[in-house]
Design a protein around this motif. Structure first.
Motif: not given
Length: 192
Positions: A152-156
């Motif tokens: 979903f993103s760089d972290s999630w």
């Protein structure tokens, strides 16, 4: 419920004490317990979803000879007090499109479920017992998993996960009904 809290607390403790240089991801999710995949005679014998948590570590250099799998440690607690388990193993990831990857995992698990019926053959209580319990035949099991991951993103990220537990007549003998679980997990990536 106590097993669930103990599993999540243990994973939280491990995540807190693991070096940031080694720990790559933390995953939590819910899986439908003991679904029907091939042999539906044993599916749906145990109730309750499993709460699942996993720590995934960076691949050490010496594993580059086998395509750099990442080590993992995980726990899965059944919310109805049925078979819970913990496992360690390796997982391989293959990115096939931007943000999408397939994951294959192989590991070793120890579980809290039933091995055999406690009643002798022909005892009517044995029939009732085997109607409600998966008989796994060995305290030690292989854990094979397949995941479809999306960032979903760089972290999630998110994951659809299928896992199969069985001794395969290799690390155990006798009963080998196995367990199949399917569900979703949230992925948090460190350093994203």
């Amino acid at each position: 419920m106590r097993r669930t809290l103990l599993t999540l607390s243990t994973l939280g403790l491990l995540a807190g004490t693991a070096s940031a240089d080694l720990l790559e991801e933390v995953r939590f999710g819910v899986l439908q317990h003991n679904i029907c995949v091939q042999d539906c005679n044993n599916a749906d014998k145990e109730d309750g979803p499993n709460i699942n948590g996993e720590l995934v570590f960076k691949s050490p250099n010496f594993l580059s000879i086998i395509w750099s799998p990442r080590p993992y440690v995980m726990g899965s607690a059944n919310t109805a007090g049925n078979t819970s388990f913990g496992a360690v193993g390796l997982t391989w990831d293959w990115e096939f499109a931007d943000g999408w990857s397939l994951e294959l995992g192989e590991g070793y698990a120890i579980h809290s479920g039933e091995l055999e019926s406690p009643f002798p053959q022909g005892d009517p209580r044995g029939d009732a017992f085997t109607e409600k319990h998966v008989l796994l035949g060995s305290r030690d099991l292989f854990r094979t998993s397949f995941g479809l991951n999306y960032e979903f993103s760089d972290s999630w990220g998110g994951q659809i996960l299928y896992e199969h537990l069985s001794h395969g007549q290799i690390i155990g003998s006798g009963r080998n009904q196995g367990l199949d679980n399917l569900g979703v997990r949230v992925i948090y990536k460190f350093g994203g």
